[in-house]
Write a protein that holds these residues in place. Structure first.
Motif, PDB file in Angstrom:
ATOM      1  N   GLU A 105       0.923  -1.097  -0.063  1.00  0.00           N
ATOM      2  CA  GLU A 105      -0.096   0.015   0.059  1.00  0.00           C
ATOM      3  C   GLU A 105       0.991   1.339  -0.061  1.00  0.00           C
ATOM      4  OE1 GLU A 105      -0.327  -2.664   1.789  1.00  0.00           O
ATOM      5  OE2 GLU A 105      -2.560  -3.404   1.610  1.00  0.00           O
ATOM      6  N   ILE A 106       1.828   1.347   0.910  1.00  0.00           N
ATOM      7  CA  ILE A 106       2.912   2.239   0.874  1.00  0.00           C
ATOM      8  C   ILE A 106       3.341   2.671  -0.392  1.00  0.00           C
ATOM      9  CG2 ILE A 106       4.848   3.333   1.814  1.00  0.00           C
ATOM     10  CD1 ILE A 106       3.958   1.901   4.430  1.00  0.00           C
ATOM     11  N   LYS A 107       3.746   1.546  -1.121  1.00  0.00           N
ATOM     12  CA  LYS A 107       4.612   1.613  -2.428  1.00  0.00           C
ATOM     13  C   LYS A 107       3.624   2.265  -3.513  1.00  0.00           C
ATOM     14  CE  LYS A 107       6.038  -2.409  -3.043  1.00  0.00           C
ATOM     15  NZ  LYS A 107       6.533  -3.660  -3.913  1.00  0.00           N
ATOM     16  N   PHE A 111       3.970   6.070  -5.383  1.00  0.00           N
ATOM     17  CA  PHE A 111       4.414   6.318  -6.444  1.00  0.00           C
ATOM     18  C   PHE A 111       3.294   6.429  -7.463  1.00  0.00           C
ATOM     19  CE2 PHE A 111       7.917   4.101  -4.594  1.00  0.00           C
ATOM     20  CZ  PHE A 111       8.863   4.956  -4.855  1.00  0.00           C
ATOM     21  N   ASP A 112       2.071   6.056  -7.207  1.00  0.00           N
ATOM     22  CA  ASP A 112       0.969   6.276  -8.060  1.00  0.00           C
ATOM     23  C   ASP A 112      -0.109   6.425  -7.056  1.00  0.00           C
ATOM     24  OD1 ASP A 112      -0.859   6.237 -10.368  1.00  0.00           O
ATOM     25  OD2 ASP A 112       0.155   4.612 -11.403  1.00  0.00           O
ATOM     26  N   ILE A 113      -0.603   7.618  -6.476  1.00  0.00           N
ATOM     27  CA  ILE A 113      -1.693   7.742  -5.672  1.00  0.00           C
ATOM     28  C   ILE A 113      -2.954   7.615  -6.660  1.00  0.00           C
ATOM     29  CG2 ILE A 113      -1.633  10.560  -5.890  1.00  0.00           C
ATOM     30  CD1 ILE A 113      -2.293  10.335  -2.976  1.00  0.00           C
ATOM     31  N   ALA A 114      -3.068   8.106  -7.810  1.00  0.00           N
ATOM     32  CA  ALA A 114      -4.047   8.078  -8.698  1.00  0.00           C
ATOM     33  C   ALA A 114      -4.482   6.773  -8.697  1.00  0.00           C
ATOM     34  CB  ALA A 114      -3.956   8.987  -9.869  1.00  0.00           C
ATOM     35  N   PHE A 115      -4.057   5.802  -9.047  1.00  0.00           N
ATOM     36  CA  PHE A 115      -4.075   4.371  -9.423  1.00  0.00           C
ATOM     37  C   PHE A 115      -4.532   3.911  -7.960  1.00  0.00           C
ATOM     38  CE2 PHE A 115      -2.711  -0.204  -9.557  1.00  0.00           C
ATOM     39  CZ  PHE A 115      -3.724  -0.549 -10.422  1.00  0.00           C
ATOM     40  N   ALA A 116      -3.721   4.060  -6.968  1.00  0.00           N
ATOM     41  CA  ALA A 116      -4.053   3.661  -5.661  1.00  0.00           C
ATOM     42  C   ALA A 116      -5.642   3.925  -5.280  1.00  0.00           C
ATOM     43  CB  ALA A 116      -3.290   4.047  -4.406  1.00  0.00           C
ATOM     44  N   HIS A 117      -5.994   5.188  -5.626  1.00  0.00           N
ATOM     45  CA  HIS A 117      -7.301   5.575  -5.215  1.00  0.00           C
ATOM     46  C   HIS A 117      -8.286   4.881  -6.155  1.00  0.00           C
ATOM     47  CE1 HIS A 117     -10.320   8.181  -3.886  1.00  0.00           C
ATOM     48  NE2 HIS A 117     -10.756   8.743  -5.013  1.00  0.00           N
ATOM     49  N   VAL A 119      -8.420   1.842  -7.399  1.00  0.00           N
ATOM     50  CA  VAL A 119      -8.495   0.403  -6.838  1.00  0.00           C
ATOM     51  C   VAL A 119      -9.043   0.137  -5.539  1.00  0.00           C
ATOM     52  CG1 VAL A 119      -6.462  -0.324  -8.233  1.00  0.00           C
ATOM     53  CG2 VAL A 119      -6.181   0.332  -5.864  1.00  0.00           C
ATOM     54  N   GLY A 120      -9.440   1.503  -4.828  1.00  0.00           N
ATOM     55  CA  GLY A 120     -10.151   1.246  -3.665  1.00  0.00           C
ATOM     56  C   GLY A 120      -9.226   1.569  -2.343  1.00  0.00           C
ATOM     57  N   LEU A 121      -8.154   2.006  -2.521  1.00  0.00           N
ATOM     58  CA  LEU A 121      -7.182   2.066  -1.415  1.00  0.00           C
ATOM     59  C   LEU A 121      -7.281   3.390  -0.699  1.00  0.00           C
ATOM     60  CD1 LEU A 121      -3.706   0.882  -2.234  1.00  0.00           C
ATOM     61  CD2 LEU A 121      -5.332  -0.330  -0.781  1.00  0.00           C
ATOM     62  N   ARG A 122      -7.565   3.288   0.803  1.00  0.00           N
ATOM     63  CA  ARG A 122      -7.879   4.449   1.448  1.00  0.00           C
ATOM     64  C   ARG A 122      -6.611   5.487   1.466  1.00  0.00           C
ATOM     65  NH1 ARG A 122     -10.909   3.079   6.766  1.00  0.00           N
ATOM     66  NH2 ARG A 122     -11.134   5.220   6.930  1.00  0.00           N
ATOM     67  N   THR A 123      -6.298   6.202   0.451  1.00  0.00           N
ATOM     68  CA  THR A 123      -5.010   6.823   0.221  1.00  0.00           C
ATOM     69  C   THR A 123      -4.676   7.789   1.344  1.00  0.00           C
ATOM     70  OG1 THR A 123      -6.180   8.632  -1.415  1.00  0.00           O
ATOM     71  CG2 THR A 123      -5.236   6.460  -2.362  1.00  0.00           C
ATOM     72  N   ARG A 124      -5.858   8.358   1.877  1.00  0.00           N
ATOM     73  CA  ARG A 124      -5.602   9.394   2.973  1.00  0.00           C
ATOM     74  C   ARG A 124      -5.164   8.992   4.072  1.00  0.00           C
ATOM     75  NH1 ARG A 124     -10.123  14.224   2.405  1.00  0.00           N
ATOM     76  NH2 ARG A 124      -9.624  14.896   0.380  1.00  0.00           N
TER      77      ARG A 124
END
Length: 245
Positions: A105-107, A111-117, A119-124
């Protein structure tokens, strides 16, 4: 026990203030058009000015000699006790466990917060956890090198490690090894000569590692790049000089 408790309270206070500063930077960045670097500059300036004003007030008190705040500004690695080492080791172990548990999750968020968001990760939440870990690392290192040199201790080992690998996992391990090496060598050198302060010597060693890595690391180093460019130019001239059939 009283000294250890005072140290723990001081570290907790610094961590809280740093954490609030991080939250303030992120809140202003999200709610305004200001860039993150500009907001960080404003927050750091205001926080530092407030700290200097508070330090001046504390030094004017009758019990100012008991504060010991100059140790956190300039560092006092030689004065670290066994209780301090145990506290740093315990906090470091907890942070390593957190990073290992949230490694993927940290990686992704880094490096790609838009993709992380997407796919449903709680980026904040992940971003807040990462920022909190950085704040804790900075607070724990203040007794070692002080607030002024702590930035170099954070950056120099990572810069050195980045030159030797392209894998993030290897870079993290190398950064830890370079940081440990810098701390050990800096402490040994300062112990040999009492006139050399430990904190600045640790930063000098870390900076030398970064400088050597930037110059001589394979594939990424300046010398490697110069030799590669020279070889490519020679091959180009050799190919251009060949007669056309």
């Amino acid at each position: 026990a009283h000294v250890a408790g005072s140290l723990l309270m001081t570290l907790a206070g610094m961590a809280t203030v740093g954490w609030v500063g991080v939250l303030f930077v992120r809140a202003v960045t999200r709610s305004t058009r200001l860039k993150q670097d500009a907001v960080m500059g404003i927050v750091l300036t205001v926080w530092f000015a407030f700290g200097i004003a508070l330090l001046t007030y504390i030094q004017g008190r009758s019990d100012a000699s008991q504060a010991g705040l100059d140790h956190f500004i300039f560092g006092q690695a030689a004065g670290i006790r066994a209780a301090d080492v145990q506290l740093i080791a315990a906090a470091g172990a907890v942070m390593l466990l957190i990073v290992a548990a949230l490694w993927k999750e940290i990686k992704l968020v880094t490096f790609d917060i838009a993709f992380a968001h997407s796919v449903g990760l709680r980026t904040r939440v992940i971003d807040l956890i990462l920022s909190t870990l950085i704040v804790v690392v900075i607070v724990l290192g203040l007794r070692l090198v002080g607030v002024i040199l702590m930035v170099s201790l954070l950056i120099a080992p990572a810069v050195a490690a980045r030159q030797w690998t392209q894998r993030l996992s290897q870079m993290v391990v190398l950064s830890g090894l370079f940081g440990a090496f810098s701390g050990a060598v800096g402490a040994i050198v300062s112990a040999v000569d009492v006139d050399i302060p430990t904190g600045p010597m640790i930063i000098v060693v870390a900076s030398i590692l970064a400088f050597v890595s930037i110059l001589f690391a394979p594939e990424r180093g300046v010398l490697w790049t110069l030799l590669k460019n020279r070889r490519d130019r020679r091959q180009y001239r050799t190919g251009a000089a060949r007669p056309q059939s």
